[in-house]
Each structure stands twice: as C-alpha cells, then as structure tokens.
Design a protein around this motif. Structure first.
Motif, PDB file in Angstrom:
ATOM      1  N   ASP A  51       0.745  -1.530  -0.220  1.00 11.98           N
ATOM      2  CA  ASP A  51       0.275   0.261  -0.572  1.00 11.98           C
ATOM      3  C   ASP A  51       0.567   1.483   0.274  1.00 11.98           C
ATOM      4  OD1 ASP A  51      -2.662  -0.675   0.180  1.00 11.98           O
ATOM      5  OD2 ASP A  51      -2.200  -1.646   2.108  1.00 11.98           O
ATOM      6  N   ARG A  52       0.505   2.178  -0.834  1.00  9.43           N
ATOM      7  CA  ARG A  52       1.323   3.398  -1.052  1.00  9.43           C
ATOM      8  C   ARG A  52       0.170   4.280  -1.077  1.00  9.43           C
ATOM      9  NH1 ARG A  52       6.998   1.721  -0.997  1.00  9.43           N
ATOM     10  NH2 ARG A  52       6.848   0.280  -2.457  1.00  9.43           N
ATOM     11  N   TRP A  53       0.915   5.965   0.299  1.00 10.46           N
ATOM     12  CA  TRP A  53      -0.383   6.585  -0.045  1.00 10.46           C
ATOM     13  C   TRP A  53       0.643   8.332  -1.052  1.00 10.46           C
ATOM     14  CZ3 TRP A  53      -5.127   7.481   1.161  1.00 10.46           C
ATOM     15  CH2 TRP A  53      -6.045   6.329   2.172  1.00 10.46           C
ATOM     16  N   ARG A  54       0.099   8.746  -1.809  1.00  8.94           N
ATOM     17  CA  ARG A  54       0.921   9.721  -2.622  1.00  8.94           C
ATOM     18  C   ARG A  54       0.334  11.013  -2.204  1.00  8.94           C
ATOM     19  NH1 ARG A  54       5.256   8.074  -4.408  1.00  8.94           N
ATOM     20  NH2 ARG A  54       5.831   6.181  -5.211  1.00  8.94           N
ATOM     21  N   ASN A  55       1.166  12.049  -1.783  1.00  9.52           N
ATOM     22  CA  ASN A  55      -0.209  13.467  -2.350  1.00  9.52           C
ATOM     23  C   ASN A  55      -0.770  13.642  -3.197  1.00  9.52           C
ATOM     24  OD1 ASN A  55      -0.016  16.310  -2.377  1.00  9.52           O
ATOM     25  ND2 ASN A  55       0.846  16.928  -0.366  1.00  9.52           N
ATOM     26  N   ALA A  56      -1.614  13.601  -3.269  1.00 14.04           N
ATOM     27  CA  ALA A  56      -2.975  13.861  -4.918  1.00 14.04           C
ATOM     28  C   ALA A  56      -2.523  15.213  -5.890  1.00 14.04           C
ATOM     29  CB  ALA A  56      -4.099  13.358  -4.711  1.00 14.04           C
ATOM     30  N   ARG A  57      -1.422  16.606  -4.996  1.00 11.59           N
ATOM     31  CA  ARG A  57      -1.316  17.455  -5.647  1.00 11.59           C
ATOM     32  C   ARG A  57       0.188  17.229  -6.161  1.00 11.59           C
ATOM     33  NH1 ARG A  57       1.487  22.065  -3.953  1.00 11.59           N
ATOM     34  NH2 ARG A  57       1.423  22.036  -1.838  1.00 11.59           N
ATOM     35  N   THR A  58       0.174  16.983  -5.587  1.00  7.44           N
ATOM     36  CA  THR A  58       2.325  17.257  -6.118  1.00  7.44           C
ATOM     37  C   THR A  58       2.566  15.750  -6.710  1.00  7.44           C
ATOM     38  OG1 THR A  58       3.307  15.811  -3.399  1.00  7.44           O
ATOM     39  CG2 THR A  58       3.173  18.635  -4.361  1.00  7.44           C
ATOM     40  N   GLY A  59       2.426  14.356  -6.041  1.00  3.98           N
ATOM     41  CA  GLY A  59       2.602  13.006  -6.123  1.00  3.98           C
ATOM     42  C   GLY A  59       3.642  12.511  -5.129  1.00  3.98           C
TER      43      GLY A  59
END
Length: 154
Positions: free
Chosen positions: A123-131
C-alpha cells in the motif's frame, strides 16, 4: 437493559421479553423469541393490580429512556466520525483520490488530498497534488465531497 425477577432467580433481556400484568397483581414474562409458546415466568407478585401497573410503567419508562440514550449515543458517534473510514477497516479503491487524515504533523495540517495505490503488493499513499509519497501514517480517509456548483439563478 435487563429485567430481574422480584425473587432474583430470573434475569431476562427486556427487549426480548413481553411483560403482562394480571388483575391479581402478578406480572409474568413471555419470550418474544418463541411466540408460539404459552410458557411464562412469574416475575413478580404485588398486593394490588395498581402496584403491578406502576411497576410495569416504571419498567417501560426506564426502557424508553434507555432507548433514547442509545439513539443519542449512536448520533454522537456518527457526528464524531463525520464519514471518516479508518484505514484498519477499509482502504479506498486503487488510484482513488480521497481526503486523508494523517498522524503527526504534515505542513502544520493533519488533512490532505491523497491518492492510495497498491504498488508491488504494498500500500502506498501519495500527495494528490504533488505526487510525493506521504511519509506519515494515514490513519483514516473519506471520499472527496461533490465539487461546488454555483447557483445559476444568482
């Protein structure tokens, strides 16, 4: 809520029990789980029918107040949660952009738009704005609200 017989020998769940009073001051309990049965338990015996009625009214009032408290507790729980879904319960769909609540501090705010993905079985979470990867623990998430729509009449 439970109801206990006058002699203390029976302890029944109130919500699964029907109480009936008789003119001789006796209060009996029937099981709501077996409606075809005529079996009953004598729960109490009072000297007058009026006393038996008063006790049954007290039980009913207590039960109704308990139901109100249970409903209030449920509403408070829903208000406190406000649609947040703990990550321990469920994760968003792969690639779905959501509002994420993170542990610790991230740019002095605990909320951000994030995208959850599964990469190489992880599982990975990324900032939706910056990636960029989110290095803090994402504790809970909620779907994004519908976009704002201006009222064309104004």
């Amino acid at each position: 809520m439970r109801i206990i017989s006058q002699d203390g020998l029976f302890d029944l769940p109130y919500g699964e029990t029907m109480l009936q009073g008789f003119y001789d001051g006796k209060i009996v309990a029937f099981s709501l789980n077996d409606l075809s049965s005529n079996n009953f338990i004598t729960m109490a015996k009072y000297s007058t029918n009026e006393k038996a009625k008063k006790v049954m009214e007290m039980c009913r009032e207590k039960y109704l107040s308990r139901m109100e408290l249970d409903e209030l507790a449920e509403e408070v729980g829903e208000l406190a949660n406000q649609g947040w879904i703990p990550c321990s319960e469920r994760l968003p769909e792969d690639g779905q952009t959501v509002l994420a609540y993170i542990g610790g501090r991230h740019n002095s705010c605990n909320y951000l738009c994030a995208c959850h993905t599964v990469e190489e079985y992880t599982d990975r979470w990324r900032n939706a704005r910056t990636g960029f990867a989110i290095l803090c623990e994402v504790i809970a998430w909620m779907p994004l609200p519908e976009p704002y729509k201006e009222d064309k009449d104004e």
